[in-house]
Design a protein around this motif. Sequence first.
Motif, PDB file in Angstrom:
ATOM      1  N   ALA A 148      -1.127 -42.087  19.414  1.00 58.17           N
ATOM      2  CA  ALA A 148      -1.234 -43.552  19.337  1.00 58.17           C
ATOM      3  C   ALA A 148       0.162 -44.147  19.362  1.00 58.17           C
ATOM      4  CB  ALA A 148      -1.976 -43.962  18.069  1.00 58.17           C
ATOM      5  N   ASN A 182      -2.423 -51.756  20.785  1.00 57.83           N
ATOM      6  CA  ASN A 182      -3.375 -50.733  20.334  1.00 57.83           C
ATOM      7  C   ASN A 182      -3.712 -49.804  21.491  1.00 57.83           C
ATOM      8  OD1 ASN A 182      -3.457 -51.637  17.749  1.00 57.83           O
ATOM      9  ND2 ASN A 182      -5.363 -52.757  17.948  1.00 57.83           N
ATOM     10  N   ASN A 204     -11.455 -44.042  18.259  1.00 59.07           N
ATOM     11  CA  ASN A 204     -11.159 -44.470  16.902  1.00 59.07           C
ATOM     12  C   ASN A 204     -10.099 -43.520  16.346  1.00 59.07           C
ATOM     13  OD1 ASN A 204     -11.097 -44.968  14.154  1.00 59.07           O
ATOM     14  ND2 ASN A 204     -13.301 -45.241  13.990  1.00 59.07           N
ATOM     15  N   ARG A 248      -8.047 -43.061  13.175  1.00 58.35           N
ATOM     16  CA  ARG A 248      -7.873 -43.404  11.760  1.00 58.35           C
ATOM     17  C   ARG A 248      -8.237 -44.856  11.456  1.00 58.35           C
ATOM     18  NH1 ARG A 248      -6.209 -38.561  10.475  1.00 58.35           N
ATOM     19  NH2 ARG A 248      -4.261 -37.674  11.207  1.00 58.35           N
ATOM     20  N   GLY A 249      -9.385 -45.274  11.985  1.00 60.57           N
ATOM     21  CA  GLY A 249      -9.891 -46.613  11.704  1.00 60.57           C
ATOM     22  C   GLY A 249      -9.419 -47.687  12.661  1.00 60.57           C
ATOM     23  N   ASN A 250      -8.579 -47.348  13.615  1.00 60.54           N
ATOM     24  CA  ASN A 250      -8.098 -48.322  14.605  1.00 60.54           C
ATOM     25  C   ASN A 250      -8.662 -47.978  15.973  1.00 60.54           C
ATOM     26  OD1 ASN A 250      -6.343 -49.818  12.856  1.00 60.54           O
ATOM     27  ND2 ASN A 250      -4.930 -48.099  12.945  1.00 60.54           N
ATOM     28  N   LEU A 251      -9.206 -48.970  16.649  1.00 58.34           N
ATOM     29  CA  LEU A 251      -9.726 -48.778  17.991  1.00 58.34           C
ATOM     30  C   LEU A 251      -8.572 -48.878  18.979  1.00 58.34           C
ATOM     31  CD1 LEU A 251     -12.437 -48.335  19.388  1.00 58.34           C
ATOM     32  CD2 LEU A 251     -12.588 -50.796  19.702  1.00 58.34           C
ATOM     33  N   VAL A 252      -8.339 -47.807  19.741  1.00 56.48           N
ATOM     34  CA  VAL A 252      -7.233 -47.776  20.695  1.00 56.48           C
ATOM     35  C   VAL A 252      -7.742 -47.406  22.085  1.00 56.48           C
ATOM     36  CG1 VAL A 252      -5.485 -47.200  18.956  1.00 56.48           C
ATOM     37  CG2 VAL A 252      -6.626 -45.369  20.189  1.00 56.48           C
ATOM     38  N   GLU A 308       0.163 -42.367  15.175  1.00 60.91           N
ATOM     39  CA  GLU A 308      -0.662 -41.235  14.744  1.00 60.91           C
ATOM     40  C   GLU A 308      -0.791 -40.208  15.866  1.00 60.91           C
ATOM     41  OE1 GLU A 308      -2.126 -40.730  11.794  1.00 60.91           O
ATOM     42  OE2 GLU A 308      -1.487 -42.617  10.917  1.00 60.91           O
ATOM     43  N   PRO A 340       3.028 -48.846  15.437  1.00 60.62           N
ATOM     44  CA  PRO A 340       2.654 -50.228  15.133  1.00 60.62           C
ATOM     45  C   PRO A 340       3.721 -51.251  15.515  1.00 60.62           C
ATOM     46  CG  PRO A 340       2.760 -48.887  13.122  1.00 60.62           C
ATOM     47  CD  PRO A 340       3.067 -47.997  14.274  1.00 60.62           C
TER      48      PRO A 340
END
Length: 191
Positions: A124, A132, A94, A96-100, A72, A127
């Motif tokens: 980001a 992460n 955060n 898009r809902g993912n903690l990085v 992202e 995947p």
Amino acid sequence: MNQPQTEPVTAHAERGYRKPDATARRQRMRDFQSQLSERMQQARISTREQTSQLGLQIGPEHCLLSLREAGEIVAVGTIAGVPLTQPWFLGLANVRGNLVSVVDLAQLRGHGPTIIDKQARIIAFGPSLGFNGAVLVSRVLGLRDVAAMTLQPGPVEGRMANRYRDTDGTIWRQLDVSALIADPQFLQVGE
């Protein structure tokens, strides 16, 4: 007593074989051609992805990032700082809902801190890397065609793989995220 007459049973009929319908054969041929066309299109896209790279500005450097390693791309929002960490480790965000975890790559590379303005972005990691993490960049410069660039001789520097020169004379360094996330310095965020 009259018995109903039946047609003789052939060996093909016993096995459930029927002569293929011409319409069904044509439809299967169309389906096959359609699938083949889609596969060829995917192969062409895959080839373009290998030569198209995401152009980034990281501090004063122009860098290239493989589309397979990029996830992202978001504007810089709230980054929660983490105490007792390296100055280049900005904290957690955060995306898009993912903690990085967010790293200021320019600062990690020895340049000054990245100025967070309207052009700064968080990239980001893809995947497929299974990590992460994200990097803060000064700006995203769009897609660049590596096939139109000239590979430059010289030593490879750790997280930066190849160097390329574009038609305008700009030097682009290939960012190797796989090498970055395996680098002990990158993984040691504590002071």
